[in-house]
Design a protein around this motif. Structure first.
Motif, PDB file in Angstrom:
ATOM      1  N   TRP A   1       0.828  -1.218   0.000  1.00  0.00           N
ATOM      2  CA  TRP A   1       0.000   0.000   0.000  1.00  0.00           C
ATOM      3  C   TRP A   1       0.859   1.263   0.000  1.00  0.00           C
TER       4      TRP A   1
ATOM      5  N   ALA B   1     -11.393   5.085   1.757  1.00  0.00           N
ATOM      6  CA  ALA B   1     -11.018   3.961   0.885  1.00  0.00           C
ATOM      7  C   ALA B   1     -11.989   2.790   0.947  1.00  0.00           C
TER       8      ALA B   1
ATOM      9  N   GLY C   1     -12.731   2.313  -4.003  1.00  0.00           N
ATOM     10  CA  GLY C   1     -11.889   2.668  -2.873  1.00  0.00           C
ATOM     11  C   GLY C   1     -10.573   3.353  -3.192  1.00  0.00           C
ATOM     12  N   PRO C   2      -9.773   2.835  -4.153  1.00  0.00           N
ATOM     13  CA  PRO C   2      -8.464   3.449  -4.415  1.00  0.00           C
ATOM     14  C   PRO C   2      -8.522   4.910  -4.849  1.00  0.00           C
TER      15      PRO C   2
ATOM     16  N   TRP D   1      -9.493   7.344  -3.385  1.00  0.00           N
ATOM     17  CA  TRP D   1      -9.222   8.300  -2.303  1.00  0.00           C
ATOM     18  C   TRP D   1      -7.945   9.080  -2.596  1.00  0.00           C
ATOM     19  N   SER D   2      -6.937   8.395  -3.164  1.00  0.00           N
ATOM     20  CA  SER D   2      -5.650   9.061  -3.395  1.00  0.00           C
ATOM     21  C   SER D   2      -5.747  10.077  -4.527  1.00  0.00           C
TER      22      SER D   2
ATOM     23  N   LEU E   1      -6.129   5.158   7.557  1.00  0.00           N
ATOM     24  CA  LEU E   1      -7.421   5.273   6.887  1.00  0.00           C
ATOM     25  C   LEU E   1      -8.243   6.436   7.413  1.00  0.00           C
TER      26      LEU E   1
ATOM     27  N   SER F   1      -4.369  10.669   5.492  1.00  0.00           N
ATOM     28  CA  SER F   1      -4.363  10.406   4.054  1.00  0.00           C
ATOM     29  C   SER F   1      -3.910  11.651   3.288  1.00  0.00           C
TER      30      SER F   1
END
Length: 344
Positions: free
Chosen positions: A47, A129, A134-135, A137-138, A185, A190
């Motif tokens: 991750w 996420a 979910g991914p 978020w970045s 999380l 983040s």
């Protein structure tokens, strides 16, 4: 810098096929160290390759926009904004709609979280996420870094340096006190991960000539040190993003291998790989449940997952991502042309 595409492609694979793929399997199947120490490290820490993405983004932005020099007019900022929308939004929107159609029934998916995703604010949804794709978020965090970089660039090179140093310090403090050995999380850490990595990348480009004089063996030692520094219950992002990923990036720029055609091809599809892999894993879990087979069965399951993700990534890259980028950029250029003609 084709080598950066290669690094981006490997980072996407580390996240998708090293870390995310483990959700397809019962934990017991990995207890004997299946796949060796590298695979074991990726299952636990893959991750953190997301932080390499942040670092790459900062480095590339500093290079493309000359440490902010080319963003010191309102016209340049408008072009910058459209370019970022064209790069991120078409595939993000497509995957959001697909995930909404497929996973609306999941616990954290609702109208509010959908709207947050729609406006690239998904990092502020709870739990981070875990909603829709979910991914992504970045991607929300990257948008925050883009805005901060552009605002600083508009104010001048000195402002970019000041903002970069401040963001690294503030983000480092957050990660030191609001992180843990597993994947963080929360919205705060983040965003801190993004700011820490992105602006280290900006400074890495700013002082690239100095780093270019560092011997390769010293860089290898720095990269290994970042991996070996014990963090206990603290966040491993700090040593990895401050030491390992910068050293790895500088080393990658010195190698021809990282710029070879297969790795560049992989890098071109890295965004698609990154956004497609978790929805694929979720569908496989619904259809087949957790995989429990050993040895060749385990290997076959991994190969199946990789093959499906790569095929869908090629499709989305070719028919969604690139056409969407071209459409937005062409319309913006056309509007620019019309404005210029009207001004004559």
């Amino acid at each position: 810098m084709k080598q950066l595409d290669g690094v981006r492609g490997l980072a996407a694979c580390a996240v998708a096929f090293g870390y995310h793929s483990k959700i397809l399997f019962e934990r017991a199947v990995f207890e004997d160290g299946w796949g060796g120490p590298v695979a074991a490290w990726l299952r636990d820490n893959g991750w953190t390759a997301v932080d390499l993405f942040f670092l790459l983004s900062g480095f590339v932005f500093a290079h493309v926009y000359r440490f902010g020099e080319s963003l010191q007019s309102t016209r340049a900022l408008a072009d910058f904004t459209v370019a970022r929308i064209a790069r991120l939004y078409p595939l993000h929107l497509f995957m959001l709609v697909c995930c909404a159609a497929t996973f609306w029934w999941m616990p954290y998916n609702n109208v509010g979280t959908f709207i947050a995703h729609l406006f690239m604010l998904q990092v502020f949804t709870e739990p981070v996420a875990r909603t829709f794709d979910g991914p992504s978020w970045s991607i929300s965090v990257e948008v925050f870094c883009y805005i901060l970089f552009a605002a600083a660039a508009f104010a001048g090179r000195r402002a970019v340096l000041t903002v970069a140093c401040t963001a690294i310090l503030a983000s480092g403090i957050v990660l030191l006190f609001d992180g843990h050995a597993g994947q963080p999380l929360t919205s705060a850490n983040s965003i801190a991960r993004g700011g820490f990595g992105f602006f280290i990348g900006v400074l890495l480009w700013r002082y690239r000539d100095r780093f270019a004089r560092v011997p390769a063996l010293v860089l290898v030692a720095i990269a290994v040190a970042g991996l070996l520094i014990p963090t206990g219950t603290a966040n491993p992002v700090l040593p990895l993003t401050a030491l390992t990923w910068p050293a790895a990036l500088i080393l990658a720029l010195r190698t021809r291998f990282m710029g070879t055609a297969p790795l560049v091809w992989l890098g071109d599809r890295s965004y698609s790989i990154y956004l497609v892999n978790i929805p694929v894993a979720d569908v496989l879990l619904r259809v087949a449940g957790k995989f429990r087979d050993w040895d060749y069965g385990l290997l076959s399951a991994h190969i199946l997952f990789v093959a499906i993700v790569m095929l869908l990534s090629e499709f989305t890259h070719r028919y969604i991502e690139r056409p969407g980028q071209r459409m937005i950029r062409d319309r913006w250029k056309s509007r620019r042309g019309q404005q210029a003609a009207a001004a004559v």
